[in-house]
Scaffold this motif. Structure first.
Motif, PDB file in Angstrom:
ATOM      1  N   LYS A 286       0.838  -1.198   0.000  1.00 31.87           N
ATOM      2  CA  LYS A 286       0.000   0.000   0.000  1.00 31.87           C
ATOM      3  C   LYS A 286       0.878   1.255   0.000  1.00 31.87           C
ATOM      4  CE  LYS A 286      -3.613   2.355   2.681  1.00 31.87           C
ATOM      5  NZ  LYS A 286      -4.466   2.288   3.900  1.00 31.87           N
ATOM      6  N   GLU A 287       1.934   1.235   0.807  1.00 33.09           N
ATOM      7  CA  GLU A 287       2.840   2.389   0.870  1.00 33.09           C
ATOM      8  C   GLU A 287       3.620   2.535  -0.432  1.00 33.09           C
ATOM      9  OE1 GLU A 287       4.145   5.776   2.814  1.00 33.09           O
ATOM     10  OE2 GLU A 287       2.574   4.338   3.387  1.00 33.09           O
ATOM     11  N   PHE A 288       3.949   1.409  -1.051  1.00 30.53           N
ATOM     12  CA  PHE A 288       4.656   1.454  -2.335  1.00 30.53           C
ATOM     13  C   PHE A 288       3.827   2.185  -3.387  1.00 30.53           C
ATOM     14  CE2 PHE A 288       5.068  -0.638  -6.541  1.00 30.53           C
ATOM     15  CZ  PHE A 288       6.340  -0.169  -6.889  1.00 30.53           C
ATOM     16  N   GLU A 289       2.545   1.890  -3.437  1.00 28.42           N
ATOM     17  CA  GLU A 289       1.676   2.555  -4.407  1.00 28.42           C
ATOM     18  C   GLU A 289       1.601   4.054  -4.152  1.00 28.42           C
ATOM     19  OE1 GLU A 289       0.458   1.317  -7.131  1.00 28.42           O
ATOM     20  OE2 GLU A 289       1.336  -0.648  -6.644  1.00 28.42           O
ATOM     21  N   LYS A 290       1.656   4.450  -2.864  1.00 29.35           N
ATOM     22  CA  LYS A 290       1.609   5.870  -2.526  1.00 29.35           C
ATOM     23  C   LYS A 290       2.921   6.583  -2.873  1.00 29.35           C
ATOM     24  CE  LYS A 290       0.249   6.912   1.612  1.00 29.35           C
ATOM     25  NZ  LYS A 290       0.074   6.812   3.087  1.00 29.35           N
ATOM     26  N   GLN A 291       4.036   5.865  -2.722  1.00 26.56           N
ATOM     27  CA  GLN A 291       5.341   6.504  -2.884  1.00 26.56           C
ATOM     28  C   GLN A 291       6.031   6.212  -4.211  1.00 26.56           C
ATOM     29  OE1 GLN A 291       8.153   6.251   0.320  1.00 26.56           O
ATOM     30  NE2 GLN A 291       6.581   6.079   1.895  1.00 26.56           N
ATOM     31  N   LYS A 292       5.415   5.371  -5.023  1.00 25.02           N
ATOM     32  CA  LYS A 292       6.080   4.924  -6.251  1.00 25.02           C
ATOM     33  C   LYS A 292       6.603   6.080  -7.086  1.00 25.02           C
ATOM     34  CE  LYS A 292       3.440   2.780  -9.167  1.00 25.02           C
ATOM     35  NZ  LYS A 292       2.656   1.706  -9.823  1.00 25.02           N
ATOM     36  N   HIS A 293       5.848   7.158  -7.176  1.00 22.72           N
ATOM     37  CA  HIS A 293       6.252   8.287  -8.018  1.00 22.72           C
ATOM     38  C   HIS A 293       7.528   8.947  -7.509  1.00 22.72           C
ATOM     39  CE1 HIS A 293       4.123  10.270  -4.720  1.00 22.72           C
ATOM     40  NE2 HIS A 293       4.719  11.402  -5.081  1.00 22.72           N
ATOM     41  N   LEU A 294       7.779   8.829  -6.197  1.00 19.65           N
ATOM     42  CA  LEU A 294       8.977   9.449  -5.632  1.00 19.65           C
ATOM     43  C   LEU A 294      10.247   8.735  -6.077  1.00 19.65           C
ATOM     44  CD1 LEU A 294       7.749  10.012  -1.954  1.00 19.65           C
ATOM     45  CD2 LEU A 294       7.828  11.687  -3.824  1.00 19.65           C
ATOM     46  N   TYR A 295      10.124   7.455  -6.428  1.00 19.50           N
ATOM     47  CA  TYR A 295      11.279   6.666  -6.835  1.00 19.50           C
ATOM     48  C   TYR A 295      11.392   6.535  -8.351  1.00 19.50           C
ATOM     49  CZ  TYR A 295      11.492   5.302  -1.915  1.00 19.50           C
ATOM     50  OH  TYR A 295      11.587   5.320  -0.550  1.00 19.50           O
TER      51      TYR A 295
END
Length: 351
Positions: free
Chosen positions: A153-162
């Motif tokens: 869930k956190e990956f989907e939220k932060q994916k754009h940052l990486y």
């Protein structure tokens, strides 16, 4: 003439030999360790190697040796606590974390081993520092876990940052008159090397490097960027090795060449899961109060540790460390920089 000044030169050689023998004997098997913590010793040879590969050294926090010894004492107490608490990382876990760094490096378009060499760092030294970070995390965040569902869930939220955005590398030639622009166009049309034309005619700060603009450029460079936005816009329309038509920038004209283009790249879950998990674990440990509870237990371990320092110049550490992690002046504290979300060494620094 003195006895050592020429009449008997063999005396000098004899005394030099005796001096060397004395130095060698102090580093031999019978030499005292630099320090010990609860019976775990740091030899002179190991200490020299740690000083040689030290990376986190602060200018105002004492000598390199002083800071390295404090860090070694802290890391040793952490390791002893981790083993006592049965949270010491396995070799398999360490290798898995190293593999995560390699994947991250590949994602960033870098070679992991090359990035280590650029920092003068051997793989074994990197693994040692990485293991120390894992040990400290396991001790400080003990009892805190993140589920697979939370992580995804956190990956989907932060994916754009990486994500890696569209980027280009360019060279450019800047001239300040129509006549010079005409000469540049004529030279390029006759297949004269772009960098040579830049060195001959360009008026900007990149001329000495054959017009090459250092680093990469995103689609939006913003005000104060290394090159004008109009030039970037024109360069993004090119294929590699193509040049732009003249771009009017203020009172000048710019001709740019596209050297390399990197397409936008989205991270895979496995590329960044370790970094996201480390940050989530720390956040959750702080929110639940686990980190405070573990720090209090760790403080007792530091105060009860039997620390013996044999080097006179570092003797003050022995009493200062009794105050707990960070007790000695300049000590890095219980959570070293990067202990949570390690990146590729800087650069594999970084990331």
């Amino acid at each position: 003439m003195g006895i050592l000044s020429g009449a008997r030169p063999r005396w000098r050689a004899a005394l030099l030999f005796v001096g060397l023998a004395a130095v060698i004997s102090t580093a031999g098997c019978g030499a005292k360790p630099v320090a010990s913590v609860n019976g775990t010793s740091l030899t002179e040879k190991e200490f020299a190697k740690l000083c040689e590969s030290a990376r986190q050294v602060r200018p105002q926090a004492g000598t390199v040796g002083y800071q390295v010894l404090i860090q070694w004492i802290q890391s040793t107490v952490f390791a002893q606590e981790a083993k006592k608490l049965n949270v010491y990382p396995s070799q398999q876990e360490l290798e898995a974390r190293v593999d995560a760094f390699r994947r991250r490096a590949v994602f960033l378009g870098m070679n992991f081993e090359d990035s280590l060499r650029q920092q003068g760092l051997a793989l074994d030294d990197f693994k040692r520092d990485l293991l120390n970070g894992m040990v400290q995390n396991n001790v400080l965040y003990r009892g805190t876990t993140i589920s697979e569902a939370e992580l995804k869930k956190e990956f989907e939220k932060q994916k754009h940052l990486y994500s890696i955005p569209d980027q280009i590398e360019i060279s450019q030639i800047t001239v300040d008159s129509a006549a010079k622009l005409k000469q540049v166009q004529a030279d390029l049309a006759s297949n004269t090397n772009f960098s040579l034309v830049a060195q001959t005619h360009s008026k900007d700060r990149f001329a000495q490097e054959g017009g090459r603009v250092p680093g990469t450029l995103p689609r939006e460079v913003g005000q104060g960027g290394p090159v004008a936005q109009e030039v970037v816009d024109a360069a993004f329309k090119l294929k590699e090795s193509e040049t732009t038509p003249p771009v009017k920038v203020g009172a000048t004209w710019v001709v740019a060449r596209l050297e390399k283009r990197t397409e936008k790249k989205e991270p895979r879950f496995e590329d960044v899961a370790d970094m996201i998990e480390a940050a989530l674990v720390e956040q959750k440990a702080r929110e639940t109060g686990k980190i405070g509870e573990n720090q209090r237990a760790l403080m007792q371990a530091f105060q009860q540790a039997k620390v013996d320092v044999n080097r006179p110049e570092y003797k003050s550490i022995q009493t200062q460390m009794a105050a707990g992690p960070g007790g000695a002046p300049g000590a890095p504290g219980v959570v070293p920089a990067g202990a949570g979300g390690e990146g590729v060494p800087a650069p594999p620094p970084g990331g």
